[in-house]
Design a protein around this motif. Structure first.
Motif, short mmCIF file in Angstrom:
data_model
loop_
_atom_site.label_atom_id
_atom_site.label_comp_id
_atom_site.label_asym_id
_atom_site.label_seq_id
_atom_site.Cartn_x
_atom_site.Cartn_y
_atom_site.Cartn_z
N ALA A 156 0.89 -1.39 0.15
CA ALA A 156 0.13 0.05 0.07
C ALA A 156 0.95 1.37 0.04
O ALA A 156 0.61 2.21 -0.70
N ILE A 157 1.75 1.19 0.89
CA ILE A 157 2.86 2.59 0.84
C ILE A 157 3.73 2.56 -0.48
O ILE A 157 3.79 3.83 -0.99
N VAL A 158 4.07 1.56 -1.06
CA VAL A 158 4.81 1.55 -2.26
C VAL A 158 3.80 2.14 -3.30
O VAL A 158 4.00 2.77 -4.24
N THR A 159 2.69 1.70 -3.62
CA THR A 159 1.70 2.28 -4.17
C THR A 159 1.31 3.66 -3.99
O THR A 159 1.02 4.38 -5.23
N MET A 160 1.04 3.91 -2.93
CA MET A 160 0.64 5.43 -2.64
C MET A 160 1.93 6.43 -2.88
O MET A 160 1.49 7.40 -3.32
N VAL A 161 2.86 5.99 -2.64
CA VAL A 161 4.18 6.96 -2.76
C VAL A 161 4.20 7.80 -4.28
O VAL A 161 3.82 9.10 -4.42
N PRO A 162 3.99 7.12 -5.15
CA PRO A 162 4.11 7.70 -6.63
C PRO A 162 2.74 8.47 -7.03
O PRO A 162 2.72 9.30 -7.67
N PHE A 179 2.79 17.14 -4.31
CA PHE A 179 3.62 18.11 -3.35
C PHE A 179 5.02 18.57 -3.93
O PHE A 179 5.41 19.41 -3.61
N VAL A 180 5.61 17.66 -5.04
CA VAL A 180 7.09 17.90 -5.32
C VAL A 180 6.91 18.49 -6.82
O VAL A 180 7.65 19.56 -6.98
N VAL A 181 5.97 18.50 -7.51
CA VAL A 181 6.20 18.77 -9.02
C VAL A 181 5.94 20.23 -8.94
O VAL A 181 6.56 20.94 -9.87
N ASP A 182 4.94 20.98 -8.16
CA ASP A 182 4.84 22.45 -8.29
C ASP A 182 6.08 23.07 -7.98
O ASP A 182 6.23 24.34 -8.30
N ARG A 183 7.03 22.55 -7.26
CA ARG A 183 8.34 23.21 -6.66
C ARG A 183 9.48 23.11 -7.69
O ARG A 183 10.50 23.91 -7.50
N TRP A 184 9.37 22.23 -8.52
CA TRP A 184 10.34 21.91 -9.54
C TRP A 184 10.01 22.62 -10.86
O TRP A 184 8.81 22.94 -11.20
N THR A 185 11.23 23.23 -11.45
CA THR A 185 11.00 23.87 -12.53
C THR A 185 11.61 22.93 -13.77
O THR A 185 12.88 22.51 -13.79
N PHE A 186 11.14 22.67 -14.81
CA PHE A 186 11.66 21.69 -15.79
C PHE A 186 12.08 22.31 -17.05
O PHE A 186 11.38 23.43 -17.29
#
Length: 97
Positions: A9-15, A21-28
């Motif tokens: 469940a944890i391994v499925t939930m993480v991706p 939470f992370v993508v908005d902070r990254w600039t591609f």
């Protein structure tokens, strides 16, 4: 056994949760953004096309014609409901004939 289920469940939930939470902070780079924006269309095509060719057993041309109608209407920016109803109507009409 319960530990394995919790771990899966944890391994499925993480991706699934991490990008929120992370993508908005990254600039591609620009090319990565264009590539990521194309993924939904590619996935949609991979899901829809097999259904189009198997809409009526043994008559893939009916689904392909209805798909063509939907593509033409979408190209001219028809409303989504109109596009779907026109494709369904095309299948219905071609099935009767």
């Amino acid at each position: 056994m319960m530990l394995v289920i919790i771990g899966m469940a944890i391994v499925t939930m993480v991706p699934r949760v991490l990008p929120a939470f992370v993508v908005d902070r990254w600039t591609f780079p620009d090319w990565v953004s264009r590539w990521l924006n194309a993924i939904p269309y590619a996935a949609l095509g991979a899901l829809i096309f097999p259904g189009i060719t198997t809409v009526i057993e043994g008559k893939p041309h009916i689904g392909l014609l209805a798909g063509g109608v939907a593509i033409a209407l979408a190209f001219f920016r028809a409303h989504t409901i109109v596009t779907v109803l026109a494709a369904i109507g095309t299948v219905y009409i071609l099935t009767i004939l």
